[in-house]
Design a protein around this motif. Structure first.
Motif, PDB file in Angstrom:
ATOM      1  N   UNK A 147       0.923  -1.051   0.025  1.00 28.22           N
ATOM      2  CA  UNK A 147      -0.001  -0.028  -0.124  1.00 28.22           C
ATOM      3  C   UNK A 147       0.867   1.133   0.056  1.00 28.22           C
ATOM      4  N   UNK A 148       1.732   1.409   0.800  1.00 27.46           N
ATOM      5  CA  UNK A 148       2.348   2.778   1.074  1.00 27.46           C
ATOM      6  C   UNK A 148       2.816   3.569  -0.335  1.00 27.46           C
ATOM      7  N   UNK A 149       3.325   2.976  -1.159  1.00 27.09           N
ATOM      8  CA  UNK A 149       3.859   3.541  -2.383  1.00 27.09           C
ATOM      9  C   UNK A 149       2.659   3.894  -3.289  1.00 27.09           C
ATOM     10  N   UNK A 150       1.589   3.343  -3.117  1.00 28.20           N
ATOM     11  CA  UNK A 150       0.445   3.856  -3.972  1.00 28.20           C
ATOM     12  C   UNK A 150      -0.282   5.120  -3.641  1.00 28.20           C
ATOM     13  N   UNK A 151       0.253   5.717  -2.306  1.00 31.24           N
ATOM     14  CA  UNK A 151      -0.334   7.147  -1.989  1.00 31.24           C
ATOM     15  C   UNK A 151       0.210   8.128  -3.065  1.00 31.24           C
ATOM     16  N   UNK A 152       1.426   8.330  -3.485  1.00 31.48           N
ATOM     17  CA  UNK A 152       2.006   8.913  -4.552  1.00 31.48           C
ATOM     18  C   UNK A 152       1.130   8.820  -5.761  1.00 31.48           C
ATOM     19  N   UNK A 153       1.104   7.440  -6.409  1.00 26.76           N
ATOM     20  CA  UNK A 153       0.321   7.205  -7.382  1.00 26.76           C
ATOM     21  C   UNK A 153      -1.243   7.848  -7.534  1.00 26.76           C
ATOM     22  N   UNK A 154      -1.962   7.710  -6.338  1.00 27.20           N
ATOM     23  CA  UNK A 154      -3.354   8.024  -6.184  1.00 27.20           C
ATOM     24  C   UNK A 154      -3.263   9.672  -6.372  1.00 27.20           C
ATOM     25  N   UNK A 184       6.356  -8.942  -8.349  1.00 27.32           N
ATOM     26  CA  UNK A 184       6.706 -10.235  -7.701  1.00 27.32           C
ATOM     27  C   UNK A 184       5.415 -10.519  -6.487  1.00 27.32           C
ATOM     28  N   UNK A 185       4.435  -9.402  -6.531  1.00 29.72           N
ATOM     29  CA  UNK A 185       3.292  -9.488  -5.675  1.00 29.72           C
ATOM     30  C   UNK A 185       2.414 -10.689  -6.061  1.00 29.72           C
ATOM     31  N   UNK A 186       1.952 -11.272  -5.069  1.00 36.20           N
ATOM     32  CA  UNK A 186       1.159 -12.402  -5.328  1.00 36.20           C
ATOM     33  C   UNK A 186      -0.378 -11.910  -5.791  1.00 36.20           C
ATOM     34  N   UNK A 187      -0.968 -12.980  -6.403  1.00 39.87           N
ATOM     35  CA  UNK A 187      -2.347 -12.704  -6.992  1.00 39.87           C
ATOM     36  C   UNK A 187      -3.311 -12.313  -5.823  1.00 39.87           C
ATOM     37  N   UNK A 188      -3.376 -12.705  -4.753  1.00 34.32           N
ATOM     38  CA  UNK A 188      -3.975 -12.345  -3.546  1.00 34.32           C
ATOM     39  C   UNK A 188      -3.954 -10.794  -3.447  1.00 34.32           C
ATOM     40  N   UNK A 189      -2.893 -10.093  -3.376  1.00 31.94           N
ATOM     41  CA  UNK A 189      -2.709  -9.009  -3.230  1.00 31.94           C
ATOM     42  C   UNK A 189      -3.132  -7.831  -4.441  1.00 31.94           C
ATOM     43  N   UNK A 190      -2.958  -8.574  -5.487  1.00 32.08           N
ATOM     44  CA  UNK A 190      -3.223  -7.890  -6.884  1.00 32.08           C
ATOM     45  C   UNK A 190      -4.722  -7.592  -6.622  1.00 32.08           C
ATOM     46  N   UNK A 191      -5.457  -8.881  -6.550  1.00 35.86           N
ATOM     47  CA  UNK A 191      -6.938  -8.642  -6.455  1.00 35.86           C
ATOM     48  C   UNK A 191      -7.556  -7.694  -5.282  1.00 35.86           C
ATOM     49  N   UNK A 192      -6.918  -7.626  -4.245  1.00 38.17           N
ATOM     50  CA  UNK A 192      -7.086  -6.575  -3.082  1.00 38.17           C
ATOM     51  C   UNK A 192      -6.946  -5.300  -3.506  1.00 38.17           C
ATOM     52  N   UNK A 193      -5.896  -5.148  -4.320  1.00 33.27           N
ATOM     53  CA  UNK A 193      -5.673  -3.668  -5.069  1.00 33.27           C
ATOM     54  C   UNK A 193      -6.664  -3.296  -5.748  1.00 33.27           C
ATOM     55  N   UNK A 194      -7.116  -4.374  -6.717  1.00 30.13           N
ATOM     56  CA  UNK A 194      -8.313  -3.816  -7.491  1.00 30.13           C
ATOM     57  C   UNK A 194      -9.415  -3.606  -7.006  1.00 30.13           C
ATOM     58  N   UNK A 195      -9.882  -4.280  -6.014  1.00 30.55           N
ATOM     59  CA  UNK A 195     -11.149  -3.940  -5.146  1.00 30.55           C
ATOM     60  C   UNK A 195     -11.094  -2.766  -4.377  1.00 30.55           C
ATOM     61  N   UNK A 196      -9.811  -2.507  -3.732  1.00 39.20           N
ATOM     62  CA  UNK A 196      -9.489  -1.141  -3.015  1.00 39.20           C
ATOM     63  C   UNK A 196      -9.694  -0.093  -4.115  1.00 39.20           C
ATOM     64  N   UNK A 197      -9.147  -0.303  -5.246  1.00 36.89           N
ATOM     65  CA  UNK A 197      -9.264   0.737  -6.391  1.00 36.89           C
ATOM     66  C   UNK A 197     -10.586   1.165  -6.753  1.00 36.89           C
ATOM     67  N   UNK A 198     -11.374   0.073  -6.783  1.00 29.67           N
ATOM     68  CA  UNK A 198     -12.740   0.489  -7.218  1.00 29.67           C
ATOM     69  C   UNK A 198     -13.462   1.092  -6.086  1.00 29.67           C
ATOM     70  N   UNK A 200     -12.315   3.146  -3.814  1.00 26.92           N
ATOM     71  CA  UNK A 200     -11.509   4.632  -3.748  1.00 26.92           C
ATOM     72  C   UNK A 200     -12.219   5.436  -4.991  1.00 26.92           C
ATOM     73  N   UNK A 201     -12.286   4.693  -6.071  1.00 28.69           N
ATOM     74  CA  UNK A 201     -12.625   5.579  -7.275  1.00 28.69           C
ATOM     75  C   UNK A 201     -14.095   5.734  -7.348  1.00 28.69           C
ATOM     76  N   UNK A 202     -14.846   5.118  -6.547  1.00 25.84           N
ATOM     77  CA  UNK A 202     -16.423   5.208  -6.806  1.00 25.84           C
ATOM     78  C   UNK A 202     -16.755   6.679  -6.317  1.00 25.84           C
TER      79      UNK A 202
END
Length: 399
Positions: A147-154, A184-198, A200-202
């Motif tokens: 999560x931490x690096x994504x603050x800059x992206x958002x 190298x992130x696993x699929x579980x965390x990538x799925x979490x990121x997608x859901x979190x992105x949706x 936050x974007x709503x």
């Protein structure tokens, strides 16, 4: 030492970049010569002259970044000023920015315009590559590693979307997604990121739905099936692009002989330059551009896969994805596969900010390639020396 480094450069990649840039310069002149006089009331070589200056500046930047050791960029002393510059630069647009195309996305500096969002693309690649490379030991710890690096992206994507420039914000998001998947992130965390992105974007989508899904924007979807039904209004750009592509056929009408650029095809030297290439040079010109772009992208991915350094690997993949994504969006928009978004064609379209940003990115890519090749050669020579030394010891022992 210096000679060894020079021998390690990927000259096939450098030649491809140079050829594409020079070809783009020729096509900018051909595509803009009529509109310069008719629409902008300037000399016919106006955009060609400016693009030539941009290209000279880009060449200097390219040489510098190709020689500058990329590993220095992952240091905190480099990353912190870069992050601050990008955020304050985007914030400054809301005060000092110049409005063009209904977006406040440019700084006007005399006769020149600078678009900070173009440089944010490469900043995001450098930042995410550096941070996720450092977090490899705990890349799958969601709260600490993901999560931490994504603050800059958002933050940067939000500021760009508010200009409003949804196309660039989307491209940066796609580039970031490529780096995240490759980290190298696993699929579980990538799925979490997608859901979190949706999630936050709503609220953002709901608040700006009138702007994002405006009638003008939705028309870009409706005209895809048949732009000729409304060829004088919503389908004007795409209909004339189709006519240009269809007129070129296999061999084209000849360099400089495009008819659609004579006022029928808007932005013929920027967003729709590929349509002019198709009309004037036919399938041969289109094939040259597409295959050379594909070579640069695939070569970059290959460099990333060969690089043992996680930072260099993510950098190469991120830069390759940026060039590939922008190329696809431009080509697909011009040919009616997806709605038009106003994205320039890398190395070909007119534009100083885009060309300088690509010079930085491709210079870094060449630098990563050089280190990969040099380090592999050094390791191979070192292994051969050890092998010869061991063979000598064995021979002495036997005698």
């Amino acid at each position: 030492m210096f000679k060894k480094i020079l021998k390690s450069y990927d000259y096939s990649l450098i030649i491809a970049i140079i050829l594409l840039s020079l070809f783009g310069l020729v096509m900018v002149y051909s595509a803009s010569m009529a509109s310069s006089v008719q629409r902008y009331e300037v000399p016919s070589d106006h955009f060609y002259t400016k693009q030539r200056l941009f290209l000279l500046g880009a060449a200097v930047v390219f040489i510098f970044t190709a020689l500058f050791p990329y590993k220095i960029m992952k240091s905190t002393k480099f990353l912190v000023p870069m992050v601050g510059l990008s955020v304050f630069g985007l914030l400054g647009l809301f005060i000092f920015g110049h409005v063009a195309g209904n977006a406040q996305s440019w700084f006007k500096i005399g006769p020149l315009s600078l678009q900070p969002a173009e440089f944010v693309k490469i900043f995001v690649i450098i930042y995410l590559s550096a941070v996720y490379a450092k977090k490899q030991a705990y890349i799958n710890k969601f709260n600490h590693g993901v999560l931490p690096p994504l603050a800059y992206l958002v933050i940067v994507c939000g500021l760009i979307a508010l200009q409003p420039d949804f196309g660039t914000a989307m491209i940066i998001g796609l580039i970031a997604g490529t780096i995240i998947i490759s980290s190298g992130m696993n699929f579980k965390n990538i799925t979490k990121l997608i859901l979190l992105g949706l999630i936050l974007a709503s609220p953002f989508l709901i608040a700006l739905k009138g702007e994002i899904f405006s009638e003008k924007r939705m028309e870009r979807f409706t005209v895809l099936s048949n732009p000729f039904e409304d060829e004088l209004d919503a389908g004007f750009h795409l209909a004339n692009s189709y006519i240009a592509i269809g007129s070129g056929g296999i061999n084209g009408l000849g360099l400089g002989k495009s008819v659609q650029k004579l006022g029928y095809l808007p932005e013929s030297h920027t967003d729709f330059i590929m349509a002019v290439i198709a009309e004037e040079l036919g399938i041969w010109g289109v094939s040259f551009v597409v295959l050379t772009l594909a070579f640069i992208v695939l070569r970059g991915i290959y460099i990333g896969l060969r690089c043992k350094d996680p930072f260099g690997s993510l950098l190469a993949i991120g830069i390759s994805s940026m060039i590939g994504i922008q190329s696809f969006i431009n080509l697909a928009g011009v040919s009616g596969v997806i709605p038009l978004t106003g994205v320039p064609l890398p190395f070909i379209s007119y534009g100083g900010s885009s060309l300088l940003q690509l010079a930085i990115a491709s210079g870094i890519l060449v630098n990563v390639s050089m280190f990969v090749k040099y380090e592999n050669k050094y390791k191979q020579q070192h292994q051969e020396k050890n092998s010869n030394h061991q063979d000598g010891n064995v021979y002495q022992f036997r005698t």
